[in-house]
Design an enzyme around this catalytic site. Structure first.
Site, PDB file in Angstrom:
ATOM      1  N   GLU A  24      46.123  31.186  42.595  1.00  0.00           N
ATOM      2  CA  GLU A  24      45.437  30.393  41.417  1.00  0.00           C
ATOM      3  C   GLU A  24      44.165  30.853  41.378  1.00  0.00           C
ATOM      4  O   GLU A  24      43.103  30.326  41.150  1.00  0.00           O
ATOM      5  CB  GLU A  24      45.448  28.692  41.682  1.00  0.00           C
ATOM      6  CG  GLU A  24      46.753  28.262  41.737  1.00  0.00           C
ATOM      7  CD  GLU A  24      46.993  26.864  41.159  1.00  0.00           C
ATOM      8  OE1 GLU A  24      45.854  26.399  40.661  1.00  0.00           O
ATOM      9  OE2 GLU A  24      48.041  26.265  41.543  1.00  0.00           O
ATOM     10  N   GLY A  63      47.077  41.002  38.052  1.00  0.00           N
ATOM     11  CA  GLY A  63      46.860  39.575  38.969  1.00  0.00           C
ATOM     12  C   GLY A  63      45.575  38.980  38.512  1.00  0.00           C
ATOM     13  O   GLY A  63      45.450  38.398  37.654  1.00  0.00           O
TER      14      GLY A  63
HETATM   15  C1  LIG Z   1      52.539  33.351  47.869  1.00  0.00           C
HETATM   16  C2  LIG Z   1      51.980  33.502  46.343  1.00  0.00           C
HETATM   17  C3  LIG Z   1      52.414  32.654  45.441  1.00  0.00           C
HETATM   18  C4  LIG Z   1      51.862  32.790  44.377  1.00  0.00           C
HETATM   19  N1  LIG Z   1      52.260  31.932  43.121  1.00  0.00           N
HETATM   20  C5  LIG Z   1      51.865  32.523  41.757  1.00  0.00           C
HETATM   21  C6  LIG Z   1      52.571  31.409  40.965  1.00  0.00           C
HETATM   22  O1  LIG Z   1      53.426  30.606  40.978  1.00  0.00           O
HETATM   23  N2  LIG Z   1      52.315  32.027  39.518  1.00  0.00           N
HETATM   24  C7  LIG Z   1      51.565  33.180  39.243  1.00  0.00           C
HETATM   25  O2  LIG Z   1      51.269  33.337  38.168  1.00  0.00           O
HETATM   26  N3  LIG Z   1      51.195  33.709  40.115  1.00  0.00           N
HETATM   27  C8  LIG Z   1      51.201  33.491  41.736  1.00  0.00           C
HETATM   28  N4  LIG Z   1      50.817  34.019  42.739  1.00  0.00           N
HETATM   29  C9  LIG Z   1      49.828  35.405  42.409  1.00  0.00           C
HETATM   30  C10 LIG Z   1      48.462  35.109  42.648  1.00  0.00           C
HETATM   31  O3  LIG Z   1      47.779  34.350  41.649  1.00  0.00           O
HETATM   32  C11 LIG Z   1      47.720  36.672  42.676  1.00  0.00           C
HETATM   33  O4  LIG Z   1      48.459  37.249  43.863  1.00  0.00           O
HETATM   34  C12 LIG Z   1      46.302  36.596  42.739  1.00  0.00           C
HETATM   35  O5  LIG Z   1      45.743  35.933  41.447  1.00  0.00           O
HETATM   36  C13 LIG Z   1      45.540  37.866  42.932  1.00  0.00           C
HETATM   37  O6  LIG Z   1      46.221  38.933  42.156  1.00  0.00           O
HETATM   38  P1  LIG Z   1      46.732  40.342  43.066  1.00  0.00           P
HETATM   39  O7  LIG Z   1      47.765  39.858  44.171  1.00  0.00           O
HETATM   40  O8  LIG Z   1      47.445  41.036  41.872  1.00  0.00           O
HETATM   41  O9  LIG Z   1      45.542  40.784  43.403  1.00  0.00           O
HETATM   42  P2  LIG Z   1      44.101  41.975  42.814  1.00  0.00           P
HETATM   43  O10 LIG Z   1      43.900  41.286  41.346  1.00  0.00           O
HETATM   44  O11 LIG Z   1      45.140  43.163  42.815  1.00  0.00           O
HETATM   45  O12 LIG Z   1      43.283  41.769  43.564  1.00  0.00           O
HETATM   46  C14 LIG Z   1      43.141  42.614  44.918  1.00  0.00           C
HETATM   47  C15 LIG Z   1      41.609  42.250  45.422  1.00  0.00           C
HETATM   48  O13 LIG Z   1      40.456  42.615  44.916  1.00  0.00           O
HETATM   49  C16 LIG Z   1      39.763  41.693  44.255  1.00  0.00           C
HETATM   50  N5  LIG Z   1      39.164  41.635  43.126  1.00  0.00           N
HETATM   51  C17 LIG Z   1      40.005  41.859  41.933  1.00  0.00           C
HETATM   52  N6  LIG Z   1      39.223  41.889  40.821  1.00  0.00           N
HETATM   53  C18 LIG Z   1      37.950  41.586  41.287  1.00  0.00           C
HETATM   54  C19 LIG Z   1      36.603  41.648  40.571  1.00  0.00           C
HETATM   55  N7  LIG Z   1      36.661  41.468  39.138  1.00  0.00           N
HETATM   56  N8  LIG Z   1      35.613  41.228  41.317  1.00  0.00           N
HETATM   57  C20 LIG Z   1      35.761  41.172  42.575  1.00  0.00           C
HETATM   58  N9  LIG Z   1      36.917  41.334  43.431  1.00  0.00           N
HETATM   59  C21 LIG Z   1      37.894  41.461  42.741  1.00  0.00           C
HETATM   60  C22 LIG Z   1      40.551  40.397  44.504  1.00  0.00           C
HETATM   61  O14 LIG Z   1      39.763  39.291  44.796  1.00  0.00           O
HETATM   62  C23 LIG Z   1      41.284  40.748  45.842  1.00  0.00           C
HETATM   63  O15 LIG Z   1      40.611  40.781  46.868  1.00  0.00           O
HETATM   64  C24 LIG Z   1      51.232  34.076  43.832  1.00  0.00           C
HETATM   65  C25 LIG Z   1      50.622  34.840  45.076  1.00  0.00           C
HETATM   66  C26 LIG Z   1      51.062  34.506  46.210  1.00  0.00           C
HETATM   67  C27 LIG Z   1      50.928  35.563  47.310  1.00  0.00           C
END
Ligand SMILES: Cc1cc2nc3c(=O)[nH]c(=O)nc-3n(C[C@H](O)[C@H](O)[C@H](O)COP(=O)(O)OP(=O)(O)OC[C@H]3O[C@@H](n4cnc5c(N)ncnc54)[C@H](O)[C@@H]3O)c2cc1C
Length: 325
Positions: A309, A76
């Site tokens: 995003e 993500g």
């Molecule tokens: C409704 C919805 C629509 C979406 N649409 C799209 C789309 O069209 N295309 C697409 O490609 N993606 C899409 N996404 C994905 C979205 O961009 C990701 O969910 C987001 O980038 C976070 O990734 P993750 O959910 O894997 O969370 P993780 O990356 O697993 O993060 C979990 C937590 O850890 C924190 N974290 C992670 N790394 C760090 C760091 N280095 N320092 C501090 N904190 C950190 C994050 O901020 C978060 O709070 C969508 C998501 C949702 C929920």
């Protein structure tokens, strides 16, 4: 989008204003514009003339929807940890893997998909492809059940020996990560605008409700405690608006160093939207908690703007990296 490809040639400022105004009433409708921009921007930025002429006009007219496939189950925030691979075989690429949480997934005809063409060299091994939903080996997996933006479909995309013509590679092999980051820099103001619109809608509701709701023999708006809340909400919204419009105008002027401002606008406006919608519910009291009024929907919709995003933690990393370089 450029008028030569069938768009109306709108400025970025006009686009964010449109997303804001739609999101004031319905965040999902605002998202339709924002995602069309997200899925099309890789083609606009990196497409060759033939790709632009084929894909942009039906996207501009709205005949086709667009999607952007970067996120995977295991990657993500760390987009570079993706596992989807693309192997060149003659005049096509064979894609294997899956993408998760893709807005418009399964509805979009045009999918900008990021995959590894060389897994050994990290971000330089990521490439971008235009994948049509009718290509052999493309299928849709789980459709997500979400907290908010319920009118928007979020789905898993699955690639099983998916055949993509080599002519659908965007830019060159290895350009994918750069294309994804440049796209997000340009589209994050749209998410800031979505958040801004949601917050403005919540303030509009809180102001009108507070003038009508009578307790202790007078409208609740007569209490300074409520007035101070409304004043803080309005000030956060105005600050968000200035950040969002400012970066949109930077993009319109052709400035290059706007990544930090784009992250600031998305981060500030989405945090503000969460606070403002929460306060709007408080001002509506028990009615704010009920589905009868839109305040609770606005709060659920505001939440996603802090996450997609790039989460707001990731926006802070983008800003800090710029400050410290
Ligand atoms: C409704 C919805 C629509 C979406 N649409 C799209 C789309 O069209 N295309 C697409 O490609 N993606 C899409 N996404 C994905 C979205 O961009 C990701 O969910 C987001 O980038 C976070 O990734 P993750 O959910 O894997 O969370 P993780 O990356 O697993 O993060 C979990 C937590 O850890 C924190 N974290 C992670 N790394 C760090 C760091 N280095 N320092 C501090 N904190 C950190 C994050 O901020 C978060 O709070 C969508 C998501 C949702 C929920």
């Amino acid at each position: 989008m450029n008028s030569e490809y069938g768009g109306i040639g709108a400025s970025e400022l006009a686009i964010v204003m449109a997303i804001e105004e739609l999101s004031r009433h319905c965040a999902t409708t605002g998202l339709l514009l924002a995602v069309q921009q997200l899925g099309s921007t890789p083609v606009l930025l990196a497409g060759n003339e033939q790709q632009k002429r084929k894909y942009l006009p039906p996207l501009a007219s709205g005949e086709w929807m667009a999607a952007f496939g970067l996120t995977e189950a295991g990657s993500g925030s760390d987009a570079a940890a993706m596992r989807t691979v693309a192997v060149r075989e003659g005049d096509r690429y064979i894609l294997n893997g899956s993408k998760r949480f893709i807005t418009n997934g399964g509805l979009a005809q045009v999918n900008s998909i990021f995959a590894l063409t060389d897994p050994k060299i990290g971000t330089r091994g990521i490439s971008a492809f235009i994948v049509e939903k009718d290509f052999p080996g493309f299928s849709v997996g789980r459709i997500e059940d979400k907290m908010g933006i319920k009118g928007s479909q979020t789905a898993e995309l699955i690639f099983t020996d998916c055949e993509v013509p080599a002519e659908n590679l965007l830019g060159r092999e290895g350009d994918g990560f750069k294309i994804a980051m440049m796209t997000l820099d340009r589209t994050r103001p749209g998410i800031g605008a979505q958040a801004l619109g949601i917050a403005q809608g919540a303030l509009d509701l809180a102001v009108s409700y507070s003038k009508q709701r009578v307790q202790f023999g007078r409208p609740i708006a007569d209490n300074q405690g409520i007035q101070f809340m409304l004043a803080d909400m309005a000030t956060k919204i105005e600050a968000s608006r200035l950040l969002v419009y400012n970066v949109a105008e930077m993009i319109d002027r052709g400035e290059r160093d706007f990544s930090k401002y784009s992250a600031m606008a998305k981060m500030f406006a989405s945090d503000a939207a969460m606070e403002v919608t929460n306060d709007a519910i408080q001002i509506l009291g028990g009615y704010g908690y009920m589905k009868e009024y839109p305040a609770e929907r606005m709060m659920r919709d505001a939440k996603i703007t802090q996450i997609y995003e790039g989460t707001n933690q990731i926006q802070r990393l983008v800003i800090a990296r710029d400050l410290l370089e």
